[in-house]
Structures are given as C-alpha cells and as structure tokens.
Design a protein around this motif. Sequence first.
Motif, short mmCIF file in Angstrom:
data_model
loop_
_atom_site.label_atom_id
_atom_site.label_comp_id
_atom_site.label_asym_id
_atom_site.label_seq_id
_atom_site.Cartn_x
_atom_site.Cartn_y
_atom_site.Cartn_z
N GLN A 74 -72.97 -9.92 -51.05
CA GLN A 74 -73.57 -11.09 -51.67
C GLN A 74 -75.03 -11.22 -51.25
OE1 GLN A 74 -72.32 -13.34 -54.00
NE2 GLN A 74 -74.50 -13.83 -54.00
N GLU A 75 -75.89 -11.58 -52.21
CA GLU A 75 -77.32 -11.74 -51.94
C GLU A 75 -77.70 -13.22 -51.90
OE1 GLU A 75 -79.85 -8.36 -53.85
OE2 GLU A 75 -78.36 -8.99 -55.33
N TYR A 76 -78.76 -13.52 -51.15
CA TYR A 76 -79.26 -14.89 -51.02
C TYR A 76 -80.78 -14.88 -51.08
CZ TYR A 76 -74.55 -15.79 -49.36
OH TYR A 76 -73.19 -15.86 -49.28
N THR A 77 -81.34 -16.04 -51.31
CA THR A 77 -82.78 -16.18 -51.19
C THR A 77 -83.10 -17.54 -50.58
OG1 THR A 77 -84.89 -15.90 -52.34
CG2 THR A 77 -83.23 -17.26 -53.45
N PRO A 183 -77.20 -18.71 -52.98
CA PRO A 183 -76.76 -17.37 -53.37
C PRO A 183 -77.40 -16.98 -54.69
CG PRO A 183 -75.04 -18.99 -53.80
CD PRO A 183 -76.14 -19.72 -53.11
N ILE A 184 -77.67 -15.71 -54.87
CA ILE A 184 -78.25 -15.20 -56.11
C ILE A 184 -77.43 -14.02 -56.60
CG2 ILE A 184 -80.60 -16.00 -55.64
CD1 ILE A 184 -81.29 -13.17 -54.71
N LEU A 194 -71.01 -17.31 -62.09
CA LEU A 194 -72.43 -17.61 -62.27
C LEU A 194 -73.23 -16.35 -62.01
CD1 LEU A 194 -74.86 -19.52 -62.66
CD2 LEU A 194 -74.69 -20.06 -60.22
N ASP A 195 -74.12 -16.00 -62.93
CA ASP A 195 -75.04 -14.88 -62.75
C ASP A 195 -76.44 -15.46 -62.86
OD1 ASP A 195 -76.55 -12.61 -62.71
OD2 ASP A 195 -75.39 -11.54 -64.23
N THR A 196 -77.11 -15.59 -61.73
CA THR A 196 -78.43 -16.23 -61.72
C THR A 196 -79.47 -15.42 -62.50
OG1 THR A 196 -79.08 -15.17 -59.63
CG2 THR A 196 -77.96 -17.29 -59.49
#
Length: 201
Positions: A74-77, A183-184, A194-196
Amino acid sequence: MNIEILPAFTIPIGVVKLGPEFCEPLKKYKGIEQFEVNKESDFYVLDKIPDLKRKLIKLFSAYINLQILHTPNQEYTITTSWITENTTGKPMGSHNHCNSYYSSVFYFDKVSKEHPALEFANPRMPEGFFVEPLRTTLSNCRSFAAPLEEGLIIFFPSYLYHQHEGYEPTEVIRKSLACNYIPIGMYGQGDATLDTRTIHG
C-alpha cells in the motif's frame, strides 16, 4: 476469583527517535505561531524539502504497512505539513485532523522540561454514567500523555483528539512539525474500492 481481562481493541500510536538528517533541514524554516493561523500560513512546508518528505512517507509507510495493517504494497502520501511554534506558553485546544487518515507530530528541535506533553483523549470513554476510578490504567484512563523528546516523531490516527496544557514560556520555543497522511493508489474491495488515480479522470 480472578477475572481475565481480554485486550479486545487497541489504538496504535507509533513513536520513533529520528536522527539529525531528519531534524536539521527543518530548523531554518519559520513556523506558524500557534494562535495566529491565517491565509498566509504555510501548510506545505515539506514541499520545499522533497527529500525529507520522501523519507517521512517511507518511514510512515513501513510503520503502518508492516506493523499495523500488514499491507506491504500500500502507498501513502503526505497532504499537508506545517511547523507550529508556541512562544507564549498558551494551551493548545483539543482538536483532531479532518480529511486525513493518520497524522504525525515531529519534535525536530530542542525541548524544555517546561514544555507539556501532547495529550490524546480516550475516544472510548462511556457516555452517561461515569464512576471515577481510584487508580488509572489503560482500561479506564481519560487521556494518554505521549512522550516529548527532541528527535521524536509520533504517528497517530487522525480522528484522535489531542491538546496540550499551558506552561511558563522559556527561551526554548516549543516547536513541532505536523503532517497528515492519506493512502493513495487502489485500495478497498467491491463497492468500497477507491482508486485515487481516477478521481480527476
């Protein structure tokens, strides 16, 4: 008869001590006086220090993915990031951080023994009846005082209300960097996916 207490739920608060490579880049930036937020206030200070921003995102991602959620990919920003300064010793009112998933507070500069700890309110306190406990434990406490130390960063869920008490100001200004994380990419499942990357078409 001893009744076993099962720790059914917990609210994770992550704490780690960071080195000078995290602290020093922030010391040249002027912070927002705690009670003087206005339209000129800088809520994107880490955009000026992209290398440090990447390091903090990597640190948070490793913490939340590997120790809390066990979602290694999982990715974050970081959305917003700002330096707060308290030169007067006034108390900081209770608040939480909207429109974010997790938040952090980073004490990147010197701290004084007069500086009060950040206190998190217990969101699970019962409404209505309340019997005052004679001994405070993790099962009945109304708040939790986080450690306060130069170089320490604290990660916490953004819904937690937090504040600090007033204090007698010293030559050492109480400073901290606050950040919000989301999360992104793609996460969730089914009708909760959800797909940002597709939000703006």
